[in-house]
Structures are given as structure tokens and as C-alpha cells.
Design a protein around this motif. Structure first.
Motif, PDB file in Angstrom:
ATOM      1  N   SER A   1       0.859  -1.183   0.000  1.00  0.00           N
ATOM      2  CA  SER A   1       0.000   0.000   0.000  1.00  0.00           C
ATOM      3  C   SER A   1       0.896   1.234   0.000  1.00  0.00           C
ATOM      4  CB  SER A   1      -0.867  -0.048   1.262  1.00  0.00           C
ATOM      5  OG  SER A   1      -1.237   1.242   1.656  1.00  0.00           O
ATOM      6  N   LEU A   2       0.335   2.361  -0.443  1.00  0.00           N
ATOM      7  CA  LEU A   2       1.113   3.600  -0.386  1.00  0.00           C
ATOM      8  C   LEU A   2       0.636   4.423   0.807  1.00  0.00           C
ATOM      9  CD1 LEU A   2       1.170   4.416  -4.214  1.00  0.00           C
ATOM     10  CD2 LEU A   2       3.030   3.480  -2.821  1.00  0.00           C
ATOM     11  N   ASN A   3       0.462   3.775   1.933  1.00  0.00           N
ATOM     12  CA  ASN A   3      -0.104   4.438   3.108  1.00  0.00           C
ATOM     13  C   ASN A   3       0.978   5.106   3.962  1.00  0.00           C
ATOM     14  OD1 ASN A   3       1.198   2.346   4.329  1.00  0.00           O
ATOM     15  ND2 ASN A   3      -0.639   1.274   4.993  1.00  0.00           N
ATOM     16  N   LEU A   4       0.579   5.524   5.143  1.00  0.00           N
ATOM     17  CA  LEU A   4       1.487   6.230   6.040  1.00  0.00           C
ATOM     18  C   LEU A   4       2.682   5.368   6.460  1.00  0.00           C
ATOM     19  CD1 LEU A   4       2.001   8.822   7.623  1.00  0.00           C
ATOM     20  CD2 LEU A   4       0.495   7.941   9.426  1.00  0.00           C
ATOM     21  N   LEU A   5       2.485   4.058   6.526  1.00  0.00           N
ATOM     22  CA  LEU A   5       3.601   3.173   6.870  1.00  0.00           C
ATOM     23  C   LEU A   5       4.666   3.241   5.770  1.00  0.00           C
ATOM     24  CD1 LEU A   5       1.599   0.053   8.141  1.00  0.00           C
ATOM     25  CD2 LEU A   5       2.876   1.710   9.540  1.00  0.00           C
ATOM     26  N   THR A   6       4.233   3.137   4.530  1.00  0.00           N
ATOM     27  CA  THR A   6       5.188   3.215   3.416  1.00  0.00           C
ATOM     28  C   THR A   6       5.840   4.597   3.363  1.00  0.00           C
ATOM     29  OG1 THR A   6       4.018   1.518   2.158  1.00  0.00           O
ATOM     30  CG2 THR A   6       5.413   3.023   0.901  1.00  0.00           C
TER      31      THR A   6
END
Ligand code: ADP
Ligand code: MG
Length: 268
Positions: free
Chosen positions: A128-133
């Protein structure tokens, strides 16, 4: 200072975790102090190196509670390979971080004192391109992108490269591309060969020459909690990741080579 490499691609099942685990193992077995950080709530990099349980803390504690990474580092079956594990509760981190200031910088801030202890730090990103990434990209020096040799290999790559560009523009100007790695390659498959040709035509020397073959040992080893380099060191999968590690290290050595003294300092 250790080189921090984020292994990223928002598509699932392209070989991110397999690459993070086995490239880290290959670097460590080659004598290089290496840290593997699991940033995926599925925690498959953690289990892939046999790290279960949460007693010492996980990457969640770093992101949400601001604990230093150095507090939650654990050993693995390989001497020079350490791991920062993840657990399912990482799913909630994104929501819990909403109200936290500088939430894109949490991992980076937790890294104090850690970079100096390792030659390589690999971060396994979620699909995913979320906050973790984004936290991984903010922390990383470079991004390594695994691409599965199948028809839709390049699908989504634009979105990933856009995200890398946005992080570079807004959070971390030095972020660079380490390269693209072709994974799960089957040379008997015409389509796989065409995908390889297309990716190389498009990205040139940004694609690692080493190609990771489809190899059943690579898919078996995680259930034993071992990198393939320990599970079956003679397998084609193990050789491929050793070759990838050599290519990566060779590339860095060349980049940092001192230029020839010839022609320097002689004046006009
Ligand atoms: P991602 O982390 O991108 O989701 P994984 O590394 O978990 O991808 O790989 C997805 C699945 O494919 C896993 O079951 C893994 O064991 C398997 N796999 C990955 N690379 C290979 C390979 N080169 N040969 C055979 N199976 C592979
Ligand atoms: Mg994964």
C-alpha cells in the motif's frame, strides 16, 4: 553509516518480503551487519526470519509510542542479521497516528543510534502507499522495487514513482532509486521474457542484472521460519539472492570508488 533501503511496491505478492528477507540474509552471511525492519502488519518478514512474539516490543511501539528502534531489535538465526518485528496491531497505527505531529517522520526519528551499527538496513513495506510506506520512504536512502515478471508488472509503477517523487519533494530530498528487481522469473514462459525485455528497454541500467527465478524453495522456507539461504543454501533461489547482494554491494563500491589521481590537481 548504514544504507537504508525500502523494499516497496504497493502491489501485493510481487516478492517484496521474499526479497527483503533473503537479500538481508545474503548480506549478513557475507559478513555485513544488517537490520531487517518489518513494516507490514502481515508480519511475514518477521516470521520469515523466525521472529514471533512481542515481548521486546515491535515497530508499532516505535511508530505509536515513540520508542527508539534500538530498544526493539532482536537477533535471528544469522549472527549478523537482526530484526525489528511487526505484529497485526500495526494495522491500527495509521489511525492512531492521525493526531500525532510529524507522523511521517516517526520511524526516522526512532532510528537514532541505529544507522551507525549496521552496514545495511532493509525495510519491508506493506502492499500500500499508506502512512507506513511513507514512513519507510522518509527513513530510507533508496527504494528497491521488486517487479513480478507477469503481464501487469508495470501496472501501478507510476503511482509508486509518483509517491517516491512526492516524498522527495516534501519530506526527504535525498531519496533515490536503488533499482528494480525482476522476481518470480520463469524463462520457459514467453510472456515473462517479454516483460523482462520491456522493463529493461524502459528502465535500462536501473534494473538489476540479477533476476530472481521462480523457485519453490523460496516459497517453502518462510513456513520454517528461515531465509532460503539457511533452509536450502544450494537452491536456485538462494544463489539468486546471493548474486543480488553481490550486485548491490558491487554497485555501491563503484559509486564510492575514489577517482584516479591522474589529471587531478595539475591545474589548467
Ligand atoms: P509481497 O511481499 O510483495 O506481498 P512475497 O514476497 O510475500 O510478496 O511473495 C508472494 C508469494 O510468492 C509468497 O508466497 C512467496 O513465498 C512467493 N514467492 C516470492 N518470490 C518467489 C519466487 N521467486 N519463487 C517462488 N515463489 C515466490
Ligand atoms: Mg510482503
Amino acid at each position: 553509516m548504514g544504507r537504508v533501503i525500502a523494499v516497496a511496491n504497493q502491489k501485493g505478492g510481487v516478492g517484496k518480503t521474499t526479497t527483503a528477507v533473503n537479500l538481508a540474509a545474503a548480506l549478513a552471511l557475507d559478513g555485513r551487519a544488517t537490520l531487517l525492519i518489518d513494516l507490514d502488519p502481515q508480519a511475514s518478514a518477521s516470521t520469515g526470519v523466525g521472529s514471533r512474539g512481542t515481548a521486546e516490543g515491535t515497530v508499532y511501539d516505535v511508530l505509536v509510542d515513540g520508542r527508539p528502534v534500538s530498544d526493539v531489535i532482536r537477533p535471528t538465526a544469522i549472527d549478523r542479521l537482526h530484526v525489528v518485528a511487526a505484529t497485526r496491531d500495526l494495522v491500527g497505527a495509521e489511525i492512531e497516528l492521525v493526531s500525532v505531529a510529524a507522523r511521517e517522520h516517526r520511524l526516522h526519528e526512532g532510528m537514532a543510534g541505529v544507522r551507525g551499527r549496521y552496514e545495511f538496513i532493509l525495510i519491508d513495506c506493506p502492499p500500500s502507499l499508506n502512512l507506513l510506506t511513507v514512513n519507510a520512504l522518509r527513513t530510507a536512502d533508496t527504494v528497491l522495487i521488486p517487479l513480478q515478471c507477469e503481464y501487469y508488472a508495470l501496472e501501478g509503477l507510476t503511482a509508486l514513482l509518483d509517491t517516491v517523487g512526492r516524498v522527495r519533494d516534501t519530506l526527504h530530498p535525498e531519496l533515490a532509486l536503488e533499482g528494480l528487481v525482476l522476481t518470480m522469473y520463469d524463462g520457459r514462459n514467453t510472456l515473462a521474457r517479454q516483460v523482462q525485455d520491456e522493463v529493461r528497454a524502459h528502465f535500462g541500467d536501473q534494473v538489476f542484472r540479477t533476476v530472481i527465478p521462480r523457485n519453490v524453495r523460496l516459497s517453502e522456507s518462510p513456513s520454517h521460519g528461515l531465509p532460503v539461504l539457511l533452509y536450502d543454501p544450494a537452491s536456485r533461489g538462494a544463489s539468486a539472492y546471493r548474486a543480488l547482494a553481490r550486485e548491490l554491494v558491487g554497485q555501491l563500491d563503484r559509486r564510492t570508488e575514489v577517482p584516479h589521481a591522474e589529471g587531478i590537481g595539475q591545474g589548467p
